[in-house]
Design a protein around this motif. Structure first.
Motif, PDB file in Angstrom:
ATOM      1  N   PHE A  42       7.351  -9.982   0.938  1.00  0.00           N
ATOM      2  CA  PHE A  42       5.955  -9.534   1.050  1.00  0.00           C
ATOM      3  C   PHE A  42       4.986 -10.703   1.063  1.00  0.00           C
ATOM      4  CE2 PHE A  42       8.235  -6.117  -1.337  1.00  0.00           C
ATOM      5  CZ  PHE A  42       8.388  -5.290  -0.243  1.00  0.00           C
ATOM      6  N   LEU A  58       3.837  -2.989   4.602  1.00  0.00           N
ATOM      7  CA  LEU A  58       3.924  -2.593   3.197  1.00  0.00           C
ATOM      8  C   LEU A  58       3.269  -3.659   2.313  1.00  0.00           C
ATOM      9  CD1 LEU A  58       4.869  -0.574   1.084  1.00  0.00           C
ATOM     10  CD2 LEU A  58       7.113  -1.680   1.091  1.00  0.00           C
ATOM     11  N   LEU A 104      -0.342  -3.198   1.887  1.00  0.00           N
ATOM     12  CA  LEU A 104      -0.691  -2.141   0.932  1.00  0.00           C
ATOM     13  C   LEU A 104      -0.447  -2.600  -0.508  1.00  0.00           C
ATOM     14  CD1 LEU A 104       0.770   1.006   2.755  1.00  0.00           C
ATOM     15  CD2 LEU A 104      -1.549   0.074   2.862  1.00  0.00           C
ATOM     16  N   LEU A 105       0.692  -3.265  -0.726  1.00  0.00           N
ATOM     17  CA  LEU A 105       1.014  -3.705  -2.091  1.00  0.00           C
ATOM     18  C   LEU A 105       0.014  -4.743  -2.596  1.00  0.00           C
ATOM     19  CD1 LEU A 105       4.925  -3.978  -1.942  1.00  0.00           C
ATOM     20  CD2 LEU A 105       3.538  -2.113  -2.874  1.00  0.00           C
ATOM     21  N   LEU A 163       4.773   4.627   4.658  1.00  0.00           N
ATOM     22  CA  LEU A 163       4.510   3.418   3.878  1.00  0.00           C
ATOM     23  C   LEU A 163       3.411   3.649   2.844  1.00  0.00           C
ATOM     24  CD1 LEU A 163       4.897   0.628   6.582  1.00  0.00           C
ATOM     25  CD2 LEU A 163       6.517   1.309   4.810  1.00  0.00           C
ATOM     26  N   ARG A 164       2.429   4.470   3.207  1.00  0.00           N
ATOM     27  CA  ARG A 164       1.389   4.808   2.223  1.00  0.00           C
ATOM     28  C   ARG A 164       1.981   5.561   1.039  1.00  0.00           C
ATOM     29  NH1 ARG A 164      -2.478   5.668   6.173  1.00  0.00           N
ATOM     30  NH2 ARG A 164      -1.544   7.707   6.480  1.00  0.00           N
ATOM     31  N   ASP A 223       7.604  -3.752   9.213  1.00  0.00           N
ATOM     32  CA  ASP A 223       7.459  -2.819   8.095  1.00  0.00           C
ATOM     33  C   ASP A 223       7.150  -3.571   6.796  1.00  0.00           C
ATOM     34  OD1 ASP A 223       8.000  -0.856   9.876  1.00  0.00           O
ATOM     35  OD2 ASP A 223       9.944  -0.275   9.025  1.00  0.00           O
ATOM     36  N   GLU A 224       7.804  -4.717   6.632  1.00  0.00           N
ATOM     37  CA  GLU A 224       7.559  -5.509   5.422  1.00  0.00           C
ATOM     38  C   GLU A 224       6.104  -5.973   5.377  1.00  0.00           C
ATOM     39  OE1 GLU A 224       9.544  -9.261   5.244  1.00  0.00           O
ATOM     40  OE2 GLU A 224       8.980  -9.610   3.156  1.00  0.00           O
ATOM     41  N   ARG A 239      13.026   1.922  -3.655  1.00  0.00           N
ATOM     42  CA  ARG A 239      12.874   1.885  -2.204  1.00  0.00           C
ATOM     43  C   ARG A 239      14.220   1.720  -1.507  1.00  0.00           C
ATOM     44  NH1 ARG A 239      10.653  -2.193  -0.326  1.00  0.00           N
ATOM     45  NH2 ARG A 239      10.538  -3.398  -2.237  1.00  0.00           N
ATOM     46  N   ILE A 258       5.041   5.416  -0.023  1.00  0.00           N
ATOM     47  CA  ILE A 258       5.853   4.467  -0.798  1.00  0.00           C
ATOM     48  C   ILE A 258       4.961   3.601  -1.690  1.00  0.00           C
ATOM     49  CG2 ILE A 258       7.293   2.393  -0.595  1.00  0.00           C
ATOM     50  CD1 ILE A 258       8.665   3.716   1.809  1.00  0.00           C
ATOM     51  N   ALA A 259       3.881   3.078  -1.118  1.00  0.00           N
ATOM     52  CA  ALA A 259       3.003   2.201  -1.905  1.00  0.00           C
ATOM     53  C   ALA A 259       2.305   2.970  -3.026  1.00  0.00           C
ATOM     54  CB  ALA A 259       1.987   1.514  -0.999  1.00  0.00           C
ATOM     55  N   GLU A 262       4.741   3.568  -5.739  1.00  0.00           N
ATOM     56  CA  GLU A 262       4.988   2.313  -6.454  1.00  0.00           C
ATOM     57  C   GLU A 262       3.838   2.021  -7.425  1.00  0.00           C
ATOM     58  OE1 GLU A 262       7.357   0.080  -6.799  1.00  0.00           O
ATOM     59  OE2 GLU A 262       6.210  -1.611  -7.632  1.00  0.00           O
TER      60      GLU A 262
END
Ligand code: BES
Ligand code: MN
Ligand code: ZN
Length: 458
Positions: free
Chosen positions: A77, A107, A110-111, A140-141, A103-104, A447, A143-144, A147
């Motif tokens: 990330f 994400l 977002l992270l 992805l939203r 994708d990384e 994940r 997932i974030a 998290e």
């Protein structure tokens, strides 16, 4: 706090990832002034480097980010560390990246927006990146967000995140996704989950077993999460330094809740069950003691040789409850041993399963989604180390050898089908700031497991 991509219609500044070899090509297209600006600022496309390139009016024309992944360093990330340093604005990636890197990067954007609640002087990142073409933005939203929820639960001090509050967190998830929730407490807990009751009865915050059920189609998955809201070690009290971070001893439960949210929000075709044994391992005149012999609900007799090996006692009850269901997959998440950290450090989570196909899929997914895991062996000869002269087994070994392996061997005494069992011995904490992962609670293994079950169970 909701992680978000930049809106489509907002103004977006181009952000280009450049490796050292790409710099000359960029300079040719960028014009003399911009090329000189890059040189004057020493921008070479090295990892972590960032350059704002102005236009003639002194506005930001574009942003360059150095791409190279430094060897041997965990640069997962890494784009988040660029965004954390950029001015508040919207950015758009100009590169065409391979799917996993794209994708990384998405994400990471977002992270980067996570700010641990209750931290002094930590400001939110206001740089937003537009969703790169080809990604599944909703996924992805979800997932974030999940998290962030996991992190918030781990970060909350034990004075705030009591067993009641942890129960509330799984109740909130149940309400949100229309799942059923059952909570076993008091006398009923002593009868059905005697080990959890023994660990938790010393605290004024009573122990409990929370059980969520969701979904009616597809294969069945049970997630078990260790929910020790604070681990003093019990009468085998931990030294101060080892106790300092023990508010995070419910990270397994927080991760199970986060993954449960991902599964339900993404509406995976699964029958999901989440079992969370919740307790505080406190010290009082009611505390369980070294030398006590406890009997599990299926009749396994356990000699307590160390009250600090409490997590496996909670998990044993949950694993026994899980037997009713003949699951296709049974997973436990737990901050179970310090030994796992000694072996692999805080960032790599050891996992155990007797199922080679599942292990291979998981190891591959871990790399693809940047959620590092490593398989360790279930070495049954070490069962010897848990021998007891007064009971069927002891809850800890005197030798201290292979602490993470002996913990999973303990769990396996309560599991019906080892082929369908998977266990993570995790840490749940980020000790030093890393891209998208500030110091504090962090989700691990969720994940990678999400990516795996989509193939393995769906
Ligand atoms: N929660 C701890 C394990 C832990 C410690 C996880 C530090 C992550 C970071 C667990 O309950 C524990 O105390 N385990 C003991 C087991 C031993 C007594 C057999 C340990 O690892 O020392
Ligand atoms: Mn402990
Ligand atoms: Zn513990």
């Amino acid at each position: 706090m909701r992680p978000e991509f930049a809106g489509e219609d907002e103004q977006q500044l181009p952000l280009t990832i450049l490796a050292r070899g790409d710099l000359d090509r960029w300079k040719q297209g960028a014009g003399d002034a911009a090329a000189r600006w890059a040189e004057a600022n020493g921008f070479e496309g090295r990892s972590g480097q960032m350059l704002l390139v102005p236009d003639e009016q002194g506005r930001i024309r574009e942003v360059l980010a150095g791409a190279a992944r430094e060897q041997g360093r965990d640069s997962r990330f890494w784009l988040a560390s660029i965004l954390e340093r950029l001015p508040a604005a919207n950015y758009r990636l100009t590169n065409d990246l391979p799917a996993d890197e794209r994708d990384e990067a998405a994400l990471a954007s977002l992270l980067a927006q996570y700010v641990p609640a209750g931290q002094n002087h930590q400001e939110a990142t206001l740089a937003r990146m537009a969703a790169p073409k080809g990604i599944d933005g909703n996924r992805l939203r979800v997932i974030a967000e999940s998290e962030f929820m996991t992190r918030d639960l781990i970060n909350a001090p034990a004075s705030a995140l009591t067993p009641d509050r942890l129960e509330q967190a799984v109740r909130d998830l149940a309400d949100e996704c229309g799942a059923g929730l059952r909570v076993i407490k008091g006398f009923e807990l002593a009868r059905t989950c005697p080990l959890t009751h023994a660990v938790g009865r010393s605290s004024e915050h009573s122990p409990r077993m929370a059980e969520l059920r969701w979904g009616s189609k597809g294969r069945s998955l049970t997630l078990v999460g260790k929910g020790v809201c604070f681990d003093t070690g019990g009468l085998n009290i931990k030294p101060g330094k080892a106790m300092l971070l023990m508010k995070k001893d419910m990270a397994g439960a927080a991760i199970a809740i986060g993954l449960g949210r991902m599964i339900t929000r993404l509406d995976l075709p699964l029958r999901l069950r989440i079992l969370l044994p919740i307790a505080e391992n406190a010290i009082s005149d009611r505390a369980f003691r070294p030398g006590d012999v406890l009997t599990s609900s299926s009749g396994v007799r356990v000699e307590i040789t160390n009250t600090d090996a409490e997590g496996r006692l909670l998990l044993a009850d949950a694993l026994e409850l899980a037997r009713e269901d003949e699951d296709d997959l049974l997973v436990s998440f737990a901050t179970l041993t310090g030994a796992a950290r000694v072996a692999l450090g805080p960032e790599i989570v050891p996992f155990y399963t007797a199922n080679d196909r599942l292990a291979d899929m998981l190891a591959e997914a871990a790399i693809r989604v940047r959620d590092p895991l490593w398989r360790l062996p279930i070495w049954s000869p070490y069962q010897e180390l848990l021998k007891s002269t007064v009971a069927d087994l002891a809850n800890s070994s005197e030798s201290g050898h292979a602490g993470s392996i002996t913990a999973v061997l303990f769990l396996l005494r309560f599991v019906q089908s080892p082929e369908r069992f998977l266990h993570f011995d995790l840490y749940g904490w980020q000790n030093t700031p890393a891209p998208g992962r500030p110091v504090g609670g962090t989700g691990q293994a969720g994940r990678a497991l999400l990516a795996t079950i989509e193939e393995y169970l769906c």
